[in-house]
Design an enzyme around this catalytic site. Structure first.
Site, mmCIF file in Angstrom:
data_model
loop_
_atom_site.group_PDB
_atom_site.id
_atom_site.type_symbol
_atom_site.label_atom_id
_atom_site.label_comp_id
_atom_site.label_asym_id
_atom_site.label_seq_id
_atom_site.Cartn_x
_atom_site.Cartn_y
_atom_site.Cartn_z
ATOM 1 N N ASP A 23 -20.527 -4.330 17.522
ATOM 2 C CA ASP A 23 -20.177 -5.132 16.407
ATOM 3 C C ASP A 23 -19.851 -6.500 16.643
ATOM 4 O OD1 ASP A 23 -20.246 -2.464 15.270
ATOM 5 O OD2 ASP A 23 -18.180 -2.478 15.568
ATOM 6 N N HIS A 51 -25.589 -2.511 11.738
ATOM 7 C CA HIS A 51 -25.835 -4.031 11.867
ATOM 8 C C HIS A 51 -25.837 -4.594 10.438
ATOM 9 C CE1 HIS A 51 -27.842 -3.117 15.974
ATOM 10 N NE2 HIS A 51 -26.689 -2.670 15.991
#
Ligand code: GDP
Ligand code: IMO
Ligand code: MG
Length: 449
Positions: A23, A51
């Site tokens: 992340d 994503h």
């Protein structure tokens, strides 16, 4: 006929890899770099990845499809190293099309990528519950805290071979049924041993369900190894999109609190079929602080109000599971290790804007245990236990960064913070993130790339 690749064949290609526990903003940077590449390739992981790309206020969450898909003239490839949940993939395609994004011949899936099937997800959950119950300490202990997307069980089947099913099998109903029969037979025996109450998977029903999925996916399926080699020979440039991140790498991360693939840049050749020297340039993505989802060691974790402040300002909740992310100070011992592993040529430091308003910031530059110190990361959960971070304290800044025009316009203390990161990691920062939008990325020249 094969002819040797020209010696500069890798020079056009770039890899984007996470240098922490995931992340880091890989989606945003891949989207940005897609502008100057022709082909975008995922080489590892599966729908455990989440994503995010934000363009003009529109937020897209991608799980299996490469983050380059928003550009209609680029080719997106899901490589052989990815584990594909085919129903999730169809859902993702449909969601993108609903939002006006073209998904047709621009998306190609490797026929050799392995499948994540419903029983893998059930098994993932059953293992996690088994571990949590046996440890007696709740899910935070022995359980890995997986995304429950079936990733570990699917890769386990790949390694076991006899019980694996691949994307190419979807196109051959007889082969698919035969493989599912073996896989389901073994699964039923395991489920019984684990005391799982659910009915065992039915190979006939699964074969019919996934043969239909195969008919829909067929136009996207190809031998991506020949395809990618062909692109390289034609002079097209390739952008490799890492999923998950280096400290979750199955071989080099905080084992066993890792995912089941090589998510560092080391996974690229095996996960695409392109030789390592075609990975020309590696951009390591790191947040300006640290986060982690799920279990496992996290030396710089902040369990106080600073941690909560970072979580709220950074909207640190999982893109895939919605779980709150654990937050902490930037661990440069970990980042330096990951940059070394990946051979990072440049860094992108994202989410710097989240740190505005803090009086002081801390950077972990080594670890201490008793009188002993080390500058080395310890990529083993048990070895890492008991080591405390040693911090350098830097002054913070109060200004909001979202509207910053270029790196030189950042507050002096923000520039000092970035300069210290470059010094400790030994790699230059090429891009700085000051907001989620594609345009909120600063390079030396200004906004964008
Ligand atoms: P990935 O898995 O590495 O692609 O990252 P995620 O998308 O899971 O999480 C990153 C989050 O941070 C997303 O919500 C992005 O929109 C957001 N983001 C990325 N870069 C920046 C940045 O520089 N500043 C801010 N505030 N948010 C960012
Ligand atoms: P992106 O690509 C953050 C973590 C899980 C868990 C461990 C194993 O969005 O950065 P798995 O489901 O893979 O068996 O879970 O790895 N994990 C991630 N954490 N971002 C990710 O991907 C992750 N992919 C896996 O939370 O701790
Ligand atoms: Mg993510």
């Amino acid at each position: 006929m094969h002819t040797a690749l020209p010696s500069d064949a890798g020079s056009r290609n770039t890899a984007v890899v996470g240098l922490q526990w995931g992340d880091e903003g890989k989606g945003k940077i891949v989207d940005l770099l897609t502008a100057r590449h022709d082909v975008i390739v995922r080489y590892n992981g599966g729908a455990n990845a989440g994503h995010t790309v934000t363009v003009g206020g529109e937020r897209y969450a991608l799980h299996l499809i490469p983050s380059g898909i928003l550009y209609p003239d680029k080719t997106c490839v899901i490589g052989n190293g990815v584990v594909v949940d085919p129903e999730k993939l169809l859902e993702e395609i449909a969601n993108l099309r609903r939002r006006g994004i073209e998904v047709g011949g621009n998306l190609v899936v490797s026929n050799r990528a392995h499948l994540v099937l419903p029983y893998h997800k059930e098994q993932d959950a059953a293992y996690e519950e088994f571990l949590a119950a046996r440890s007696g300490l709740g899910e935070a202990s022995a359980a890995i805290g997986t995304t429950r997307r079936g990733i570990g069980p699917a890769y386990a089947d790949k390694v076991r071979r006899s019980t694996a099913v691949r994307v190419g099998d979807l196109l051959h109903p007889e082969r698919l049924r035969a493989r599912l029969e073996i896989a389901c037979g073994l699964r039923a025996a395991e489920m019984e041993a684990l005391g799982v109450k659910a009915p065992p998977p039915d190979p006939e029903a699964l074969a019919a369900r996934f043969a239909a999925v195969g008919r829909t996916l067929a136009p996207h399926v190809a031998d991506t190894v020949y395809l990618l080699h062909g692109f390289v020979r034609e002079g097209r440039s390739v952008l490799f999109e890492g999923a998950n991140a280096s400290l979750l790498d199955i071989d080099h991360g905080t084992y066993p609190f890792v995912t089941s693939s090589n998510c560092s840049s080391l996974g690229i050749p095996a996960g695409t079929g392109l030789p390592g020297r075609l990975v020309g340039r590696v951009v390591g993505i790191m947040k300006a602080y640290s986060t982690r989802v799920g279990g496992g060691p996290f030396p710089t974790e902040l369990l106080d109000e600073i941690g909560s402040r970072i979580r709220e300002r950074g909207r640190e909740y999982g893109t895939t599971t919605g779980r709150p992310r654990r937050c902490g100070w930037l661990d440069l011992v970990a980042v330096r290790y990951a940059a070394m592993l990946c051979g990072a040529d440049a860094l992108a430091c994202t989410l710097l804007d989240v740190l505005s308003g803090l009086d002081e910031l801390r950077l972990c530059v080594k670890y201490r245990r008793g009188r002993e110190t080390t500058e080395r990361f310890l990529p083993d959960a048990e070895d890492l236990e008991g080591w405390e971070p040693v911090y350098e304290v830097l002054p913070g800044w109060r200004e909001e960064l979202a509207g910053t025009a270029d790196r030189k316009s950042l507050p002096a203390n923000a520039q000092r913070y970035l300069a210290r990161i470059e010094e400790v990691v030994g790699v230059p920062i090429e891009l700085v993130g000051v907001g989620p939008e594609r345009t909120q990325t600063l390079s030396a020249a200004g906004r964008g790339i």
